[in-house]
Design a protein around this motif. Structure first.
Motif, PDB file in Angstrom:
ATOM      1  N   UNK A 119       1.124 -57.156  54.284  1.00 35.86           N
ATOM      2  CA  UNK A 119       0.468 -55.972  53.501  1.00 35.86           C
ATOM      3  C   UNK A 119       0.498 -55.930  52.362  1.00 35.86           C
ATOM      4  N   UNK A 120      -0.772 -55.642  51.797  1.00 32.36           N
ATOM      5  CA  UNK A 120      -1.111 -55.480  50.165  1.00 32.36           C
ATOM      6  C   UNK A 120      -0.036 -54.372  49.783  1.00 32.36           C
ATOM      7  N   UNK A 121       0.956 -54.550  48.794  1.00 27.21           N
ATOM      8  CA  UNK A 121       1.691 -53.520  48.374  1.00 27.21           C
ATOM      9  C   UNK A 121       1.378 -53.189  46.996  1.00 27.21           C
ATOM     10  N   UNK A 122       1.466 -51.825  46.870  1.00 28.45           N
ATOM     11  CA  UNK A 122       0.872 -51.238  45.375  1.00 28.45           C
ATOM     12  C   UNK A 122       2.069 -50.097  45.326  1.00 28.45           C
ATOM     13  N   UNK A 123       2.537 -50.357  43.997  1.00 29.87           N
ATOM     14  CA  UNK A 123       3.384 -49.587  43.203  1.00 29.87           C
ATOM     15  C   UNK A 123       2.861 -48.479  42.738  1.00 29.87           C
ATOM     16  N   UNK A 124       3.491 -47.423  43.214  1.00 32.39           N
ATOM     17  CA  UNK A 124       2.693 -45.978  42.589  1.00 32.39           C
ATOM     18  C   UNK A 124       3.444 -45.689  41.225  1.00 32.39           C
ATOM     19  N   UNK A 125       2.535 -45.374  40.110  1.00 27.38           N
ATOM     20  CA  UNK A 125       3.396 -45.290  38.990  1.00 27.38           C
ATOM     21  C   UNK A 125       2.995 -43.732  38.619  1.00 27.38           C
ATOM     22  N   UNK A 126       4.197 -43.204  38.380  1.00 26.47           N
ATOM     23  CA  UNK A 126       4.442 -41.867  37.929  1.00 26.47           C
ATOM     24  C   UNK A 126       4.732 -41.300  36.532  1.00 26.47           C
ATOM     25  N   UNK A 127       3.876 -40.671  35.784  1.00 27.83           N
ATOM     26  CA  UNK A 127       4.430 -40.457  34.202  1.00 27.83           C
ATOM     27  C   UNK A 127       5.024 -39.007  34.478  1.00 27.83           C
ATOM     28  N   UNK A 128       6.188 -38.623  33.803  1.00 29.32           N
ATOM     29  CA  UNK A 128       6.867 -37.467  33.982  1.00 29.32           C
ATOM     30  C   UNK A 128       6.656 -37.004  32.253  1.00 29.32           C
TER      31      UNK A 128
END
Ligand code: ADP
Ligand code: MG
Length: 275
Positions: free
Chosen positions: A3-12
């Protein structure tokens, strides 16, 4: 599994300092890890090393060693509670947005070893509206703004969101109300802010949740333990658990292209357009 994996990037981010960015970054990370997610915190605040304190871990090296080519990203990572990984920050973070192509390529290469093993990268930013902060926010997929219920925090949050929407054309902005007396008070704070944003900026921001004021937050830091482990049934712990669930729903629906490489490529591409 292929499965193509994609990291979710969250800026705080936040307008004002001291409103709880690092607290939220660290405790959201631990709460997501408790849900079985693989999480990394990137301390992109300048030289304060607060994320280390909030996660209760100690780092020997930091990002300046990556920038100077002495270490790879992999080599500076330290592991915190529940397997949460931390990329320790340094004042050199400011330089991230103005690196040469060769330098950036090295860092991207270095980060790409991590890609595929990570569900979330949470970027703990410095306060305010600097170019570096905006560059980082532009490269993230989700932007969480922390607001406290005091007039200057509200005014600064509004000013930050205004710049994000009007000058940098950013979307996917959400508000987290912190240090509140109740969930209802957090909702009211959000309502106040969002109505001003709708009226004057014509933009939309979501409310992700409310974290109540809780003395256990400070006590857990003093004990070098994450809140979740130090005080599992406290008010703020429950709020962070709820927030983590909301974040997993938000990111599950995200149709935005992403990934770690994407984040770094955008980070390095922006230095010519933003000054
Ligand atoms: N929900 C909360 N309840 C009680 N204290 C909090 C809460 N959130 C943050 N704090 C405290 O407020 C101070 C500033 O928080 P911090 O996360 O370091 O802010 P920032 O990263 O925005 O500068 C810290 O001492 C922290 O322990
Ligand atoms: Mg901080």
């Amino acid at each position: 599994m292929n499965k193509v994996h994609s990291t979710q990037v969250i800026g705080i981010a936040s307008g004002k300092g001291g409103v709880g960015k690092t607290t939220v970054a660290a405790n959201l990370a631990v709460s997501l890890a408790a849900l079985g997610k693989r999480v990394m915190v990137f301390d992109a605040d300048l030289g304060l090393a607060n994320a280390q304190l909030a996660l209760g871990c100690r780092a020997k090296y930091n990002f300046s060693h990556v920038l100077s080519g002495k270490k790879t990203v992999q080599e500076i990572i330290v592991e915190g509670p529940l397997g949460v990984q931390l990329v320790p920050g340094s004042s050199g973070i400011q330089r991230m947005a103005s690196l040469s192509v060769v330098e950036t390529a090295g860092i991207i290469q270095s980060f790409s070893e991590i890609e595929g093993n990570l569900d979330y990268l949470i970027v703990d930013l410095a306060a305010g509206l600097s170019d570096t902060v905006m560059t980082f926010l532009g490269a993230c997929q989700h932007r969480f703004i922390i607001v406290k219920d005091d007039p200057s925090s509200i005014a600064d949050a509004y000013a930050t969101i205004k710049v994000m929407i009007q000058d940098y054309k950013l979307d996917n902005i959400s508000i987290i109300s912190n240090c509140m007396n109740s969930q209802a008070a957090g909702d009211r704070l959000y309502q106040g802010i969002t109505s001003v944003i709708q009226r004057f900026l014509g933009g939309q921001v979501a409310h992700l949740g409310t974290i109540r004021e809780d003395e256990m937050v400070l006590r857990s830091i003093k004990a070098s333990k994450p809140l979740l482990q130090f005080s599992p049934s406290s008010a703020a712990t429950r709020d962070f658990e709820l927030l983590a669930k909301t974040v997993t729903k938000l990111t599950a629906n995200a149709s935005i292209s992403g990934g770690l490489q994407f984040f770094l490529e955008r980070l390095s591409r922006q230095d010519t357009t933003i000054k």
